[in-house]
Design an enzyme around this catalytic site. Sequence first.
Site, PDB file in Angstrom:
ATOM      1  N   TYR A 103     -37.912 -59.799  57.880  1.00 52.60           N
ATOM      2  CA  TYR A 103     -39.233 -59.356  57.422  1.00 52.60           C
ATOM      3  C   TYR A 103     -40.126 -59.022  58.616  1.00 52.60           C
ATOM      4  O   TYR A 103     -40.758 -57.968  58.678  1.00 52.60           O
ATOM      5  CB  TYR A 103     -39.873 -60.432  56.559  1.00 52.60           C
ATOM      6  CG  TYR A 103     -41.285 -60.113  56.134  1.00 52.60           C
ATOM      7  CD1 TYR A 103     -41.563 -59.013  55.312  1.00 52.60           C
ATOM      8  CD2 TYR A 103     -42.354 -60.907  56.562  1.00 52.60           C
ATOM      9  CE1 TYR A 103     -42.863 -58.723  54.918  1.00 52.60           C
ATOM     10  CE2 TYR A 103     -43.655 -60.623  56.166  1.00 52.60           C
ATOM     11  CZ  TYR A 103     -43.902 -59.536  55.354  1.00 52.60           C
ATOM     12  OH  TYR A 103     -45.183 -59.230  54.966  1.00 52.60           O
ATOM     13  N   LYS A 107     -41.852 -55.364  59.726  1.00 58.12           N
ATOM     14  CA  LYS A 107     -43.293 -55.163  59.882  1.00 58.12           C
ATOM     15  C   LYS A 107     -43.621 -54.669  61.291  1.00 58.12           C
ATOM     16  O   LYS A 107     -44.488 -53.805  61.480  1.00 58.12           O
ATOM     17  CB  LYS A 107     -44.052 -56.458  59.591  1.00 58.12           C
ATOM     18  CG  LYS A 107     -43.892 -56.982  58.169  1.00 58.12           C
ATOM     19  CD  LYS A 107     -44.359 -55.986  57.127  1.00 58.12           C
ATOM     20  CE  LYS A 107     -45.856 -55.906  57.013  1.00 58.12           C
ATOM     21  NZ  LYS A 107     -46.294 -55.060  55.869  1.00 58.12           N
TER      22      LYS A 107
END
Length: 369
Positions: A103, A107
């Site tokens: 994740y 990002k």
Amino acid sequence: MSIVITGANGFIGKNLVAHLKANNFENIVEVTRKTTEQQLITALKEAEFVFHLAGINRPIHESEFMEGNRDFTSKIVDTLKQYNSNCPILITSSTQAERENSYGESKRAGEEVVFDYKNETGTDVYVYRLPNVFGKWCKPNYNSAVATFCHNISRGLKIKVNDPSVVLNLVYIDDVIEEFTNTITGKPNKVNDFCEIPHLYSKQLGEIVELIYSFKSSRDERTIPTMTDPFTKALYSTYLSYLPEDEFSYPLKMNIDNRGSFTEFIRTADRGQVSINISKPGIIKGNHWHHTKNEKFLVVSGQGVIRFRKIDSTDIIEYYVSGEKLEVVDIPVGYTHNIENLGDNDMVTVMWVNEMFDPKQPDTMYLEV
């Protein structure tokens, strides 16, 4: 100004759309999962500012992280460059971008896309690595512990806290939206390459849970939290937004006799107590005085008279009061006092006293006016 907001149906998106509309921003394009690719292209072609809030944080397959957080950002940036718009863009990243997980990597990759866009075009970009965001309209039992706690505790459901000493870094949704709105006028809170929400709260998980439980019990105790603390104030507002829709109201205990009724409304340790007094026609209540306890009376319905007499004097002072003319009457210490209903209907008086009632130290001495 034409403003495009991706993720408009999400937690932050809903709050941003509502805020902008309430502040007379009219040309807002809300991009959701139902938006077609052509609709997105058309919106970006005419955009003067883009809030890119959409992203993936709980995918079925790990590969969806990059698809939702890097690739979709690339599509938006490529479309803007295609039409030479040099449109400013704000993106919501995450503090997870500092970590080495799927994740966080996705990002961080999305951030790099936006920074490359800035270097290539010279346009303004605003990258926010958000910590935990709390406030109204956040989905419980999803990715916000605060939303889950507020939802479950307000309904009497169990919650699970593995380690109450864990510290959460949080920002409040209203602070987020205010900061985001500042970027439209080119006034972000910028720290080096990134932007930050000015107000950050660091709280232990156990402290947050304890506060939320106190909000629930405050109804029975007729108390309200200390609103001088910004975090408590924001968390209490958040908690109320998760109340079940059939439980917005709650009963108060009315102390009723043949004279009328007396009902405590709000009790606070630092700001005293508010009660509602109802007097029947012709009824006199009071006839007592206080050493330190002081009060304020406000008649909101009916008409009557408040009488005072200094305890070492025979002179009687009268203040005539009516719900047709709202006027606060202070009740000084050292004066015995009473209140009489002079009308034909019930008289309703809001009474404030500077301390919560303590039966062990009532500070109330009977003496007729």
